[in-house]
Design a protein around this motif. Structure first.
Motif, PDB file in Angstrom:
ATOM      1  N   ASN A 119      -1.846  -2.912  -3.504  1.00 26.88           N
ATOM      2  CA  ASN A 119      -2.280  -3.799  -2.930  1.00 26.88           C
ATOM      3  C   ASN A 119      -2.867  -5.039  -3.819  1.00 26.88           C
ATOM      4  O   ASN A 119      -3.845  -5.592  -3.499  1.00 26.88           O
ATOM      5  CB  ASN A 119      -3.430  -3.388  -1.900  1.00 26.88           C
ATOM      6  CG  ASN A 119      -3.232  -2.525  -0.744  1.00 26.88           C
ATOM      7  OD1 ASN A 119      -2.432  -2.713   0.010  1.00 26.88           O
ATOM      8  ND2 ASN A 119      -4.219  -1.371  -0.776  1.00 26.88           N
ATOM      9  N   SER A 120      -1.755  -4.944  -4.858  1.00 27.29           N
ATOM     10  CA  SER A 120      -2.380  -6.123  -5.714  1.00 27.29           C
ATOM     11  C   SER A 120      -1.177  -6.884  -6.197  1.00 27.29           C
ATOM     12  O   SER A 120       0.060  -6.379  -6.217  1.00 27.29           O
ATOM     13  CB  SER A 120      -2.902  -5.269  -7.110  1.00 27.29           C
ATOM     14  OG  SER A 120      -3.703  -4.363  -6.940  1.00 27.29           O
ATOM     15  N   LYS A 162      -7.589  -8.269  -3.254  1.00 33.29           N
ATOM     16  CA  LYS A 162      -8.437  -8.698  -2.141  1.00 33.29           C
ATOM     17  C   LYS A 162      -8.828  -9.947  -2.547  1.00 33.29           C
ATOM     18  O   LYS A 162      -7.910 -10.970  -2.969  1.00 33.29           O
ATOM     19  CB  LYS A 162      -9.555  -7.796  -1.748  1.00 33.29           C
ATOM     20  CG  LYS A 162      -9.021  -6.452  -1.173  1.00 33.29           C
ATOM     21  CD  LYS A 162     -10.107  -5.568  -0.985  1.00 33.29           C
ATOM     22  CE  LYS A 162      -9.677  -4.294  -0.291  1.00 33.29           C
ATOM     23  NZ  LYS A 162     -10.712  -3.337   0.044  1.00 33.29           N
ATOM     24  N   GLN A 163      -9.942 -10.391  -2.935  1.00 35.40           N
ATOM     25  CA  GLN A 163     -10.398 -11.676  -3.366  1.00 35.40           C
ATOM     26  C   GLN A 163     -10.887 -11.615  -4.806  1.00 35.40           C
ATOM     27  O   GLN A 163     -11.443 -12.640  -5.468  1.00 35.40           O
ATOM     28  CB  GLN A 163     -11.793 -11.925  -2.377  1.00 35.40           C
ATOM     29  CG  GLN A 163     -11.537 -11.935  -1.180  1.00 35.40           C
ATOM     30  CD  GLN A 163     -10.570 -12.978  -0.661  1.00 35.40           C
ATOM     31  OE1 GLN A 163     -10.441 -14.077  -1.217  1.00 35.40           O
ATOM     32  NE2 GLN A 163      -9.611 -12.659   0.222  1.00 35.40           N
ATOM     33  N   THR A 164     -10.679 -10.439  -5.647  1.00 38.85           N
ATOM     34  CA  THR A 164     -10.791 -10.677  -6.969  1.00 38.85           C
ATOM     35  C   THR A 164      -9.550 -10.606  -7.765  1.00 38.85           C
ATOM     36  O   THR A 164      -8.535 -10.295  -7.657  1.00 38.85           O
ATOM     37  CB  THR A 164     -11.465  -8.833  -7.310  1.00 38.85           C
ATOM     38  OG1 THR A 164     -12.501  -8.684  -6.502  1.00 38.85           O
ATOM     39  CG2 THR A 164     -11.897  -8.829  -8.723  1.00 38.85           C
ATOM     40  N   ARG A 173      -3.999 -10.285  -8.173  1.00 45.87           N
ATOM     41  CA  ARG A 173      -5.245 -10.711  -7.216  1.00 45.87           C
ATOM     42  C   ARG A 173      -5.381  -9.101  -6.536  1.00 45.87           C
ATOM     43  O   ARG A 173      -4.411  -8.580  -5.713  1.00 45.87           O
ATOM     44  CB  ARG A 173      -4.878 -11.736  -6.308  1.00 45.87           C
ATOM     45  CG  ARG A 173      -5.940 -11.951  -5.173  1.00 45.87           C
ATOM     46  CD  ARG A 173      -5.670 -13.080  -4.352  1.00 45.87           C
ATOM     47  NE  ARG A 173      -4.601 -12.882  -3.374  1.00 45.87           N
ATOM     48  CZ  ARG A 173      -3.321 -13.575  -3.475  1.00 45.87           C
ATOM     49  NH1 ARG A 173      -3.313 -14.490  -4.490  1.00 45.87           N
ATOM     50  NH2 ARG A 173      -2.304 -13.086  -2.971  1.00 45.87           N
ATOM     51  N   ASP A 210       0.993  -1.351  -0.011  1.00 43.61           N
ATOM     52  CA  ASP A 210      -0.172  -0.035   0.099  1.00 43.61           C
ATOM     53  C   ASP A 210       0.935   1.227   0.124  1.00 43.61           C
ATOM     54  O   ASP A 210       1.105   2.174   0.920  1.00 43.61           O
ATOM     55  CB  ASP A 210      -0.996   0.096   1.338  1.00 43.61           C
ATOM     56  CG  ASP A 210      -1.938   1.177   1.125  1.00 43.61           C
ATOM     57  OD1 ASP A 210      -2.265   1.568   0.042  1.00 43.61           O
ATOM     58  OD2 ASP A 210      -2.439   1.589   2.191  1.00 43.61           O
TER      59      ASP A 210
END
Length: 547
Positions: free
Chosen positions: A189-190, A212-214, A210, A66
């Motif tokens: 954050n990826s 988070k959950q995507t 990714r 981040d």
């Protein structure tokens, strides 16, 4: 005869038109390609992105941490410095990807020059807003390699900036966000989890990441891996192309313990006048090195303060890692392992930060150039992703800058199709790594616990160890020092001996380790003769004193 003249005239005109068009292409700043994807938003990713803004309409930086959070990007210089001093670990501000970010970082000549080209106001802003230190190796510094002081009687002025990497990256990201807000997009954050490829065309088309959950697929014309020495590219290329990258890992038990502290007087004026103190380890005689580099001029807290905030690094080899429980324990442990001068300076420091330990350092070279055109199109490794060095020689940042600049040259020449740039870059960037690799690793080969892991282009891996650590198994082999390494160890020893007596040679040596000059300069006939003569005189006991 007439036909010959007509043909000759045609050739001359074609040559003129070609060069005219080439110059026109070189002078054009219009973006030729649509989209570049950079994996990793640390130093390598930042520098590469700036260079590529000339050639791509859009650049996406995919970063696992981040790095654009408000705490980092909206803080004042004073707040950033306070954050830097009191962080207990990189995770305190979401910075998990660079655990060694607190190590002392010195920006030598060639790295400075490249950053000045890219960011003309960078150093003036750092001096004015962050009070960083600029100094000369000619005075106010002591540079000791293998117990030989190299910066005495230098024949030219060599200037350094001691810049904390944590602060430098924040400042550079602010520049990117303000100047290239529309052109450079960040995906923080990826985490990139795989390459998107077309194996039939030997082509990398994009990446899957990714958030988070995507899971998101993103496509680009050119993809650059800037994620560092632990890059996942080895796994990705094996899975997508059944391609093995020939590599060599040299494990010599390298680690760092780092902290920030305010310098106080030692009651020794010659020591107190030193801004920079570098004393490398001298393996196998001594496994510990020490680096004390200023990062900021501060207001004195009392009359004994020198008004200097310094970054301190205790470099360890052969797995002889220093304790990090307390500063008192560290001083007790280290007092017989470093020079008296260094110990006196450390004793006078008031520690501001936690003691941060990092124990995963190694030399790691990926020989991408061996694969030639088997290497996938539109994809490269840059910086530590291709080659990571022993951090005690401070070559990492400049190595990154040089490789990014070389990539820029290839695009600037505009003489190759995009699909061919990757293997052209691999060949040219590897030569930059080669300049640093042998010199950087030669001393590490002296380590008694040395382990070398080699993987060839067929995926066969062998582990080599020293005789005393060698186990007679099918997976391990006895480690033999290559002749070239033995020669470099001998040559470096006597070269340093000669440099300690020659300001000119000492200057050239410092230029080489700063990557400002090609290492070949240290093998000039006069230098080579001096090295051989010094060795000859010592061998036959004809010299009164030798190192």
């Amino acid at each position: 005869m007439l036909l010959f003249l007509i043909f000759s005239l045609f050739i001359i005109l074609s040559y003129i038109i070609y060069n005219k068009n080439k110059k026109k292409r070189l002078s054009s700043n219009i973006s030729q390609y649509d989209h570049a994807i950079i994996i990793g938003g640390s130093f390598a990713g930042i520098i590469t992105a700036v260079y590529l803004t000339k050639y791509f309409k859009k650049i996406t930086i995919i970063e696992s941490d981040d790095v654009l959070n408000d705490k980092l990007m909206k803080s004042t210089p004073e707040e950033i410095m306070n954050n830097r001093c009191y962080l207990e670990s990189p995770t305190s501000l979401g910075r998990t990807g660079v655990p060694h970010i607190y190590q002392p970082h010195i920006l030598p000549i060639e790295g400075q020059n490249i950053l000045k080209e890219l960011f003309p106001n960078l150093f003036s802003d750092l001096l004015d807003q962050y009070n960083i230190c600029q100094y000369s190796l000619n005075h106010g510094a002591k540079f000791v390699i293998n117990n030989v002081t190299l910066n005495e009687n230098l024949t030219e002025k060599i200037h350094y900036f001691a810049i904390d990497r944590f602060i430098l990256e924040i400042v550079l990201r602010k520049y990117l966000c303000s100047k290239y807000e529309e052109q450079i997009q960040w995906k923080c954050n990826s985490k990139v989890i795989q390459l998107l490829t077309d194996s039939s065309l030997n082509l990398v088309q994009g990446v899957k990441y990714r958030l988070k959950q995507t899971f998101v697929d993103i496509y680009g014309d050119f993809i650059i891996d800037c994620t560092g020495q632990y890059s996942s590219s080895i796994k990705w290329l094996k899975n997508s192309f059944n391609l093995y990258i020939p590599s060599e890992q040299i494990h010599f038990g390298c680690g760092y313990l780092s902290f920030i502290g305010e310098r106080f007087t030692t009651n020794n004026s010659s020591l107190d006048s030193l801004y920079l103190f570098v004393h490398t380890a001298n393996v196998p005689l001594n496994n510990i090195g020490c680096y004390i580099a200023p990062i900021s001029v501060i207001k004195k807290t009392n009359e004994n303060s020198l008004g200097i905030l310094s970054s301190v690094g205790i470099n360890s080899n052969n797995y002889e890692h220093p304790p990090s429980d307390s500063f008192e324990d560290l001083l007790e442990w280290i007092k017989d392992k470093i020079s008296v001068e260094c110990y006196m300076i450390l004793k006078s420091i008031k520690v501001f930060s936690p003691l941060i330990s990092y124990k995963r350092g190694m030399d790691y070279r990926k020989y991408v150039e061996i694969l030639g055109k088997k290497w996938p199109k539109n994809f490269i490794l840059l910086g530590d992703s291709m080659c990571a060095f022993d951090p005690q020689f401070g070559q990492g940042i400049t190595h990154i800058c040089r490789q990014a600049k070389e990539l820029n040259k290839i695009f600037e020449e505009n003489s190759s199709e995009l699909k061919d740039i990757s293997h052209i870059y691999n060949s040219r960037a590897s030569k930059i790594s080669d300049e640093c690799w042998i010199a950087s690793t030669a001393s590490n080969w002296k380590t008694s616990t040395l382990k070398v892991i080699r993987t060839n282009q067929y995926g066969e891996t062998k582990i080599f160890r020293r005789n005393e650590n060698f186990s007679n198994s099918s997976k391990e082999y006895q480690l033999k020092t290559p002749f070239l390494i033995k020669f470099m160890q001998w040559y470096n020893y006597w070269l340093l001996h000669c440099a300690s007596k020659s300001g000119k040679l000492s200057t050239e040596f410092l230029y080489v380790i700063n990557q400002h000059k090609n290492p070949i300069v240290l093998f000039k006939p006069t230098t080579f003769f001096s090295v051989c003569f010094a060795s000859f005189m010592s061998y036959f006991h004809l010299s009164k004193k030798h190192a």
